[in-house]
Design an enzyme around this catalytic site. Structure first.
Site, PDB file in Angstrom:
ATOM      1  N   ASP A 175      12.720  14.417  -0.148  1.00  0.00           N
ATOM      2  CA  ASP A 175      12.498  14.943   1.083  1.00  0.00           C
ATOM      3  C   ASP A 175      13.922  16.465  -0.429  1.00  0.00           C
ATOM      4  O   ASP A 175      14.608  15.957  -1.750  1.00  0.00           O
ATOM      5  CB  ASP A 175      13.887  14.594   1.576  1.00  0.00           C
ATOM      6  CG  ASP A 175      14.319  15.764   2.536  1.00  0.00           C
ATOM      7  OD1 ASP A 175      13.635  16.960   2.949  1.00  0.00           O
ATOM      8  OD2 ASP A 175      14.814  16.335   3.232  1.00  0.00           O
ATOM      9  N   GLY A 176      13.890  17.615   0.320  1.00  0.00           N
ATOM     10  CA  GLY A 176      14.346  18.895  -0.713  1.00  0.00           C
ATOM     11  C   GLY A 176      13.411  19.907  -1.230  1.00  0.00           C
ATOM     12  O   GLY A 176      14.443  20.780  -1.729  1.00  0.00           O
ATOM     13  N   ASN A 177      12.105  19.840  -0.986  1.00  0.00           N
ATOM     14  CA  ASN A 177      11.867  20.670  -1.978  1.00  0.00           C
ATOM     15  C   ASN A 177      11.559  22.124  -1.553  1.00  0.00           C
ATOM     16  O   ASN A 177      11.736  23.172  -1.914  1.00  0.00           O
ATOM     17  CB  ASN A 177       9.930  20.255  -1.450  1.00  0.00           C
ATOM     18  CG  ASN A 177       9.320  19.202  -1.841  1.00  0.00           C
ATOM     19  OD1 ASN A 177      10.253  18.676  -2.702  1.00  0.00           O
ATOM     20  ND2 ASN A 177       8.360  19.555  -1.285  1.00  0.00           N
ATOM     21  N   GLY A 178      12.262  22.224   0.320  1.00  0.00           N
ATOM     22  CA  GLY A 178      12.298  23.779   1.075  1.00  0.00           C
ATOM     23  C   GLY A 178      13.989  23.974   0.038  1.00  0.00           C
ATOM     24  O   GLY A 178      14.087  25.244  -0.243  1.00  0.00           O
ATOM     25  N   TRP A 208      15.577  23.169  -2.629  1.00  0.00           N
ATOM     26  CA  TRP A 208      15.318  23.097  -3.658  1.00  0.00           C
ATOM     27  C   TRP A 208      14.500  25.057  -4.184  1.00  0.00           C
ATOM     28  O   TRP A 208      14.790  25.812  -5.043  1.00  0.00           O
ATOM     29  CB  TRP A 208      14.412  22.414  -4.919  1.00  0.00           C
ATOM     30  CG  TRP A 208      14.048  22.659  -5.623  1.00  0.00           C
ATOM     31  CD1 TRP A 208      15.366  22.114  -7.149  1.00  0.00           C
ATOM     32  CD2 TRP A 208      13.528  23.548  -6.358  1.00  0.00           C
ATOM     33  NE1 TRP A 208      14.526  22.900  -8.468  1.00  0.00           N
ATOM     34  CE2 TRP A 208      13.610  23.373  -7.976  1.00  0.00           C
ATOM     35  CE3 TRP A 208      12.142  24.472  -6.215  1.00  0.00           C
ATOM     36  CZ2 TRP A 208      12.449  24.163  -9.742  1.00  0.00           C
ATOM     37  CZ3 TRP A 208      11.411  24.941  -7.326  1.00  0.00           C
ATOM     38  CH2 TRP A 208      11.380  24.883  -8.673  1.00  0.00           C
ATOM     39  N   HIS A 249       7.303  22.788  -3.276  1.00  0.00           N
ATOM     40  CA  HIS A 249       5.963  21.712  -3.044  1.00  0.00           C
ATOM     41  C   HIS A 249       5.538  21.004  -4.322  1.00  0.00           C
ATOM     42  O   HIS A 249       5.354  20.310  -4.622  1.00  0.00           O
ATOM     43  CB  HIS A 249       5.745  21.651  -1.736  1.00  0.00           C
ATOM     44  CG  HIS A 249       6.064  21.906  -0.514  1.00  0.00           C
ATOM     45  ND1 HIS A 249       7.018  21.093   0.260  1.00  0.00           N
ATOM     46  CD2 HIS A 249       6.284  22.180   0.501  1.00  0.00           C
ATOM     47  CE1 HIS A 249       7.569  21.093   1.356  1.00  0.00           C
ATOM     48  NE2 HIS A 249       7.376  21.876   1.673  1.00  0.00           N
ATOM     49  N   GLU A 284       5.975  14.688  12.797  1.00  0.00           N
ATOM     50  CA  GLU A 284       7.183  15.869  12.672  1.00  0.00           C
ATOM     51  C   GLU A 284       7.042  16.530  12.014  1.00  0.00           C
ATOM     52  O   GLU A 284       6.628  18.443  12.448  1.00  0.00           O
ATOM     53  CB  GLU A 284       8.217  15.824  13.148  1.00  0.00           C
ATOM     54  CG  GLU A 284       8.528  14.979  14.143  1.00  0.00           C
ATOM     55  CD  GLU A 284       8.057  12.836  13.085  1.00  0.00           C
ATOM     56  OE1 GLU A 284       7.570  12.782  13.029  1.00  0.00           O
ATOM     57  OE2 GLU A 284       7.984  12.174  15.197  1.00  0.00           O
ATOM     58  N   LEU A 336      -0.731  -0.780 -10.516  1.00  0.00           N
ATOM     59  CA  LEU A 336       0.283   0.067  -9.119  1.00  0.00           C
ATOM     60  C   LEU A 336      -0.534   0.242  -8.348  1.00  0.00           C
ATOM     61  O   LEU A 336      -1.567   0.781  -8.228  1.00  0.00           O
ATOM     62  CB  LEU A 336       0.774   1.352  -9.877  1.00  0.00           C
ATOM     63  CG  LEU A 336       1.673   1.716  -8.990  1.00  0.00           C
ATOM     64  CD1 LEU A 336       3.162   1.055  -8.812  1.00  0.00           C
ATOM     65  CD2 LEU A 336       2.430   2.821  -9.468  1.00  0.00           C
ATOM     66  N   HIS A 370      21.462  11.178   5.225  1.00  0.00           N
ATOM     67  CA  HIS A 370      21.028   9.151   5.489  1.00  0.00           C
ATOM     68  C   HIS A 370      20.582   9.233   6.420  1.00  0.00           C
ATOM     69  O   HIS A 370      20.833   8.502   8.093  1.00  0.00           O
ATOM     70  CB  HIS A 370      22.152   8.996   5.521  1.00  0.00           C
ATOM     71  CG  HIS A 370      23.122   9.567   4.327  1.00  0.00           C
ATOM     72  ND1 HIS A 370      24.574   9.542   3.697  1.00  0.00           N
ATOM     73  CD2 HIS A 370      23.067   9.996   3.325  1.00  0.00           C
ATOM     74  CE1 HIS A 370      24.776   9.422   3.074  1.00  0.00           C
ATOM     75  NE2 HIS A 370      24.061  10.002   2.298  1.00  0.00           N
TER      76      HIS A 370
END
Ligand code: IPE
Ligand code: IPE
Ligand code: MG
Length: 238
Positions: free
Chosen positions: A18-21, A23, A35, A65, A130, A190
């Site tokens: 989370d946090g691309n927008g 940034w 993104h 969502e 992986l 959180h």
């Protein structure tokens, strides 16, 4: 400070990226540049996951969502998925990383869906270094409901009592993992935001303030090290 116990090495790790927008905003860029930077970070984190010999890395890329976001952002994300697959699959294959997408993938349209199927085919190793699982159009609640629907249908068809227990129920869910050892969320919030609800019953949660595009493989190592120092009790008196 407690010392790291090698027996506590995590095997199955999840990340809510989370946090691309935010940034992009901080750097006076349009959201989709955030993104794009986010995809570059995925590449580094996957390399580190291979180095750390994790069994699986499960990434939350797009939630059910998130469909309510602006059209332009969504079309940019679709384009980015196709580009990222095109660019990264050869390198992932070299590292023996097995890709597996889960969620409502067909909703992303034929082009994205075809790229995904090709990427999965090109990385279908029997003994992967992986398992890289990507949640796209995923919601934890609808995953559980779909699982229950499948069970009801099977029960109707077979007219038998199906033996469902806490472990066998995983087989009815779309994510190709069972319990997660650790779940990391970047971006300072959180919360779980409808990610793997059934899989995180005893998962260690790690929240990081850094925005996803600023997250580095060193930060990832720090998270894995902090997991190793945690004492998991699973409800027991120890
Ligand atoms: C996460 O970053 C990526 C997706 C949900 C697709 P965001 O785009 O939610 O970034 P913020 O939370 O707005 O900063
Ligand atoms: C969670 O981030 C979903 C992904 C990272 C794909 P969101 O940005 O959608 O979550 P909320 O809205 O902050 O809960
Ligand atoms: Mg967000």
């Amino acid at each position: 400070m407690a010392s790291a116990n090698p027996a506590n090495n995590p095997k199955n790790v999840g990340i809510i990226m989370d946090g691309n927008g935010r940034w992009a905003k901080q750097n006076s860029l349009i959201t989709n540049r955030g993104h794009e930077k986010g995809v570059a970070v995925v590449k580094e984190v996957v390399k580190e996951a291979v180095r750390q010999k994790l069994q699986s890395l499960t990434l939350y890329a797009f939630s059910t969502e998130n469909w309510s976001r602006p059209k332009k952002e969504i079309s940019g994300i679709k384009r980015l998925i196709i580009e990222a697959i095109h660019e990264q699959v050869p390198e992932l294959a070299e590292q023996k990383v097995k890709l597996n997408f889960f969620g409502d993938i067909e909703t992303f349209g034929k082009k994205v869906h075809t790229s995904i199927l090709e990427a999965e085919r090109d990385t279908s190793f029997i003994k992967p270094a992986l398992n890289l699982n990507i949640a796209l159009g995923y919601g934890g609640r609808s995953d559980i409901i779909n699982g229950i629907r499948t069970i009801v249908d099977e029960a109707k068809k077979t007219k038998k009592d199906l033996q469902i227990d806490e472990t066998s129920f995983f087989n009815y869910l779309s994510a190709p993992i069972n319990d997660l050892d650790v779940l990391i969320r970047t971006g300072g919030d959180h919360r779980i935001s409808n990610f793997l609800l059934y899989h995180i019953a005893y998962t260690e949660l790690i929240f990081v303030d850094k925005l996803w595009p600023d997250f580095s493989s060193n930060d990832f190592q720090d998270c894995l090290n902090s997991f190793k120092k945690r004492k998991r009790r699973f409800g027991k008196r120890v």
